[in-house]
Design an enzyme around this catalytic site. Structure first.
Site, PDB file in Angstrom:
ATOM      1  NE  ARG A  64      99.509  -2.777   8.924  1.00 15.80           N
ATOM      2  CZ  ARG A  64      99.622  -3.729   8.434  1.00 15.80           C
ATOM      3  NH1 ARG A  64      98.992  -4.441   7.789  1.00 15.80           N
ATOM      4  NH2 ARG A  64     101.206  -4.202   8.353  1.00 15.80           N
ATOM      5  CB  THR A  65     101.856   3.950   9.000  1.00 17.28           C
ATOM      6  OG1 THR A  65     101.431   3.097   9.924  1.00 17.28           O
ATOM      7  CG2 THR A  65     101.868   5.677   9.444  1.00 17.28           C
ATOM      8  CE  LYS A  93     124.850   9.369  -2.143  1.00 20.05           C
ATOM      9  NZ  LYS A  93     124.456  10.722  -2.863  1.00 20.05           N
ATOM     10  NE  ARG A 115     106.144   4.215  10.928  1.00 20.70           N
ATOM     11  CZ  ARG A 115     105.299   3.269  11.057  1.00 20.70           C
ATOM     12  NH1 ARG A 115     105.924   2.045  10.727  1.00 20.70           N
ATOM     13  NH2 ARG A 115     104.048   3.460  11.425  1.00 20.70           N
ATOM     14  CG  HIS A 144     102.345   5.029  15.474  1.00 19.32           C
ATOM     15  ND1 HIS A 144     101.596   5.938  14.313  1.00 19.32           N
ATOM     16  CD2 HIS A 144     102.228   3.972  14.834  1.00 19.32           C
ATOM     17  CE1 HIS A 144     101.432   5.411  13.340  1.00 19.32           C
ATOM     18  NE2 HIS A 144     101.765   4.262  13.554  1.00 19.32           N
TER      19      HIS A 144
HETATM   20  C1  NCD Z   1     102.560  -0.477  14.323  1.00 19.16           C
HETATM   21  C2  NCD Z   1     103.621   0.149  14.412  1.00 19.16           C
HETATM   22  O1  NCD Z   1     104.480   0.719  13.299  1.00 19.16           O
HETATM   23  O2  NCD Z   1     103.976   0.962  15.427  1.00 19.16           O
HETATM   24  N1  NCD Z   1     101.767  -0.797  13.230  1.00 19.16           N
HETATM   25  C3  NCD Z   1     101.240   0.445  12.571  1.00 19.16           C
HETATM   26  O3  NCD Z   1     101.502   1.667  12.435  1.00 19.16           O
HETATM   27  N2  NCD Z   1     100.167   0.153  11.775  1.00 19.16           N
HETATM   28  C4  NCD Z   1     102.585  -1.469  14.998  1.00 19.16           C
HETATM   29  C5  NCD Z   1     103.787  -2.427  14.524  1.00 19.16           C
HETATM   30  O4  NCD Z   1     104.549  -2.191  13.662  1.00 19.16           O
HETATM   31  O5  NCD Z   1     103.497  -3.632  15.376  1.00 19.16           O
END
Ligand code: NCD
Length: 316
Positions: A64-65, A93, A115, A144
């Protein structure tokens, strides 16, 4: 090392968004008003990022993100290139993350959305390579911020007074960066918060250090307490980020929000997703069509909120 507070539109221009520490009520107003404006009239912002480049660097799992981040950028008319997972990178590597990030920054994208498995990497990157605008899309167990913003946007769409609601966080508080980040934003409104978790997944000390009043509850208390809640924010057990010790202590399948639990409750249900269907799902799939379930709307709001963040960081 310092973090820029982002309040007015001019503060956002060419800045990084790497921590909740940068946000206050005025920041929320700026971002949420923009998100609302874009949601109402997306075509107005169609080409604002023409010729701008995003590096979408997701060195840890994401669906999703990453997709909503990339869709947001593309919908604003920008171009992008992605790194998906660390498998195909030179990290495999033996390259250090510092060198890898130095390379990315050296190619002069306008924004790097990142991320990482490790905590604080987006923060350090924004301090060291400060000519680039960095966006933290989740750093280990830590923060987040963009998820917390889309969560607040969704809460604001559903409740007239965030100050007056009672929120119950349910699940893995200790490893849940979404919970910790959202709780910090809700604190700005003095919202009453309750934390329901199996014993080993509580995080009292950490949240109290962040200035949050930690009303600790046993997960078994939820059926009794649910009638006092306006909003439940559930999360899955974040097994991939648990220490061996926490994994050993964690018993699978100890919590699930069911129709029975919600029988006399008006509470709306949010969840950052994904729901872990390989174990007992945190929310009973039978509830999926219940009007109290907000999480698909919440996930869709990611687009407007991330478009708002990018447009502001690009000085629009
Ligand atoms: C969350 C995350 O990655 O922290 N999901 C997200 O970003 N939509 C929560 C999760 O992974 O459970």
């Amino acid at each position: 090392m310092s973090l820029k507070i982002l309040q007015t539109q001019s503060d956002f221009k060419n800045a990084s968004l790497v921590s909740i520490d940068q946000l206050n009520l005025k920041s929320l107003e700026t971002i949420l008003n923009r998100a609302k404006e874009i949601k109402q009239n997306p075509s107005k912002f169609r080409d604002v990022l023409k010729d701008k480049i995003l590096f979408s660097v997701f060195l840890a799992n994401s669906t999703r993100t990453r997709l909503s981040t990339e869709a947001a950028w593309l919908k604003l008319g920008g171009s992008l290139t992605s790194v998906v997972g660390d498998q195909d990178t030179s990290i495999k590597k033996g390259e250090t993350i510092d060198h890898t990030l130095q390379m990315y920054a050296g190619y002069q994208p306008d924004v790097i959305a990142i991320r990482t498995k490790q905590e604080k990497i987006p923060f350090f990157a924004s301090q060291i390579f400060s000519d680039i605008s960095w966006v933290n899309c989740g750093d280990g167990n830590n923060e987040h911020p963009t998820q917390a913003l889309l969560d607040i946007f969704t809460i604001q769409e559903n409740f007239a007074n965030i100050e007056k609601i009672k929120v119950g966080f349910v699940g893995d508080i200790k490893h849940g960066r979404t919970i910790k980040s959202l709780a910090r934003l809700l604190k700005l409104f003095n919202t009453e918060m309750y934390f329901f978790a199996p014993e080993s997944l509580h995080s009292k000390q950490e949240l109290e250090q962040l200035g949050i009043k930690y009303n600790q509850k046993q997960i078994q208390d939820l059926p009794l307490e649910v009638k006092n809640l306006d909003l439940i924010y559930a999360t899955r057990p974040q097994l991939e980020r648990m220490s061996i010790e926490d994994k050993e202590k964690y018993q699978k399948g100890v919590y699930q929000i069911t129709e029975k639990i919600l029988k006399d409750s008006k509470a709306l249900i949010m969840h950052p997703l994904p729901i872990d269907s390989s174990n007992l799902p945190e929310v009973d799939p039978n509830l999926e069509t219940d009007p109290r379930i907000l999480y698909f709307k919440q996930a869709a709001n990611a687009l407007w909120t991330r478009m708002a963040i990018f447009s502001l960081l690009q000085g629009i």
